[in-house]
Write an enzyme that holds these catalytic residues in place. Structure first.
Site, PDB file in Angstrom:
ATOM      1  N   ARG A 234       0.847  -1.188   0.000  1.00 42.28           N
ATOM      2  CA  ARG A 234       0.000   0.000   0.000  1.00 42.28           C
ATOM      3  C   ARG A 234       0.886   1.242   0.000  1.00 42.28           C
ATOM      4  O   ARG A 234       1.890   1.312   0.720  1.00 42.28           O
ATOM      5  CB  ARG A 234      -0.925   0.025   1.217  1.00 42.28           C
ATOM      6  CG  ARG A 234      -1.709  -1.242   1.449  1.00 42.28           C
ATOM      7  CD  ARG A 234      -2.519  -1.678   0.258  1.00 42.28           C
ATOM      8  NE  ARG A 234      -3.611  -0.774  -0.075  1.00 42.28           N
ATOM      9  CZ  ARG A 234      -4.313  -0.860  -1.195  1.00 42.28           C
ATOM     10  NH1 ARG A 234      -4.008  -1.765  -2.105  1.00 42.28           N
ATOM     11  NH2 ARG A 234      -5.297  -0.021  -1.423  1.00 42.28           N
ATOM     12  N   HIS A 282       0.534   0.753 -10.079  1.00 44.47           N
ATOM     13  CA  HIS A 282      -0.357  -0.059  -9.241  1.00 44.47           C
ATOM     14  C   HIS A 282      -0.946  -1.238 -10.039  1.00 44.47           C
ATOM     15  O   HIS A 282      -2.165  -1.425 -10.078  1.00 44.47           O
ATOM     16  CB  HIS A 282      -1.481   0.792  -8.648  1.00 44.47           C
ATOM     17  CG  HIS A 282      -2.022   0.230  -7.368  1.00 44.47           C
ATOM     18  ND1 HIS A 282      -2.449   1.015  -6.332  1.00 44.47           N
ATOM     19  CD2 HIS A 282      -2.201  -1.046  -6.957  1.00 44.47           C
ATOM     20  CE1 HIS A 282      -2.886   0.256  -5.332  1.00 44.47           C
ATOM     21  NE2 HIS A 282      -2.753  -1.014  -5.701  1.00 44.47           N
TER      22      HIS A 282
END
Length: 319
Positions: A234, A282
């Site tokens: 994250r 991502h």
């Protein structure tokens, strides 16, 4: 018996893939796809189930009878942060395809830095023939922070490639053939680590964890010259200004980053210009839409048969 409508609010860009996967997995169920223009403003009160990824702010005031929520990705921090989140079970997306994709990414990035791909790319552009000394995988220790489904699989794949692998998690975990550490042993874990891999969920404890103070504790004088940081967990777990400082000071010799504090990564970020930094948008374990829907289909079947749901998130711990 008429099946309850399924609400999906994913906003995936590949609409054709979404439509095809819905036909494959939910052909017998009414689906309200909020990514489709014709569903704007539709009544959502009959929906018992919802698949979510960054939904609109008013969703829960419109869908007032949800009984089970499904995260559209491996991470759940964005869903947990939603205002008005109902007190219903939240199910994480756990699937072999997602796990395999993450392990592929981690292995790729470890090999990238081990075999000095960036340096050889520079030599190629300069038309310079310059062999470099390179350690083999067995001389390098990869330390994985986060030993859930993703971390355990990545550890096994790296071990198979010949790397020495150690692991850390907040609470003690046992993995055959891999030395593991808990919170009390974090400094000892870091002191062994040449390549640090972040696969942690985002919680209050992990926010900003990958900072300058942590990078200073990584192994010095190892076979790579300076440690490497890889984060595919994250973005909120890293401090990007500290990554830049660590690179400038030689505390890090390189990095591979798939997640960021702000996404998309702002154009003015100094990370873009670093030759020893790999930036990916991502996508390390991008959700396969068909696998996601198959996972939801299985969990709804369990729920409606009176069986316990799997992979339910603990609201207090955040994963």
């Amino acid at each position: 018996m008429t099946k309850s409508p399924l609400l999906i609010d994913l906003k995936f860009s590949d609409r054709a893939a979404v439509v095809a996967a819905l036909k494959r997995h939910f052909a017998d169920r009414d689906v309200i796809d909020l990514g489709a223009a014709e569903n704007a403003g539709r009544d959502l009160s009959a929906c018992r189930y919802a698949i979510l990824w960054q939904p609109d702010a008013d969703l829960f005031s419109r869908a007032t009878n949800l009984e089970v929520l499904f995260s559209g990705g491996a991470g759940v921090d964005k869903v947990l942060a939603l205002e008005g989140l109902p007190d219903a079970p939240l199910v994480r997306f756990v699937d072999p395809s997602l796990t395999r994709r993450m392990s592929e990414y981690v292995v790729l990035q470890c090999l990238f830095h081990l075999r000095q791909v960036a340096a050889y790319r520079d030599s190629q552009e300069a038309r310079r023939w310059q062999p470099l000394p390179q350690p083999e995988a067995g001389a390098v220790t990869v330390g994985i922070m986060g030993l859930g489904e993703l971390g355990r699989d990545a550890a096994a794949k790296l071990k198979m490639m010949g790397f020495n692998v150690v692991g850390w998690s907040r609470t003690a975990k046992t993995i055959e053939g891999i030395e593991t550490f808990d919170e009390a042993g974090r400094d000892a874990f870091l002191a062994k680590t040449d390549i640090l891999v972040g696969l942690l969920p985002l919680t209050a404890e992990t926010t900003g964890l990958f900072n300058l103070a942590l990078f200073e504790k990584l192994r010095r004088g190892g076979p790579l010259g300076a440690p490497v940081f890889i984060n595919a967990g994250r973005g909120g777990s890293q401090v990007e200004a500290d990554i830049v400082t660590a690179l400038d000071r030689g505390l890090l010799g390189g990095a591979s980053l798939d997640v960021f504090e702000t996404e998309p990564l702002p154009a003015e970020s100094p990370l873009w210009d670093r030759e020893n930094v790999v930036i990916t948008p991502h996508v390390a374990a991008d959700s396969d839409i068909s696998a996601l829907f198959a996972h939801v289909e299985r969990q709804i079947a369990r729920f409606e048969a009176g069986e316990p749901l799997e992979h339910v998130v603990g609201r207090q711990r955040g994963y």
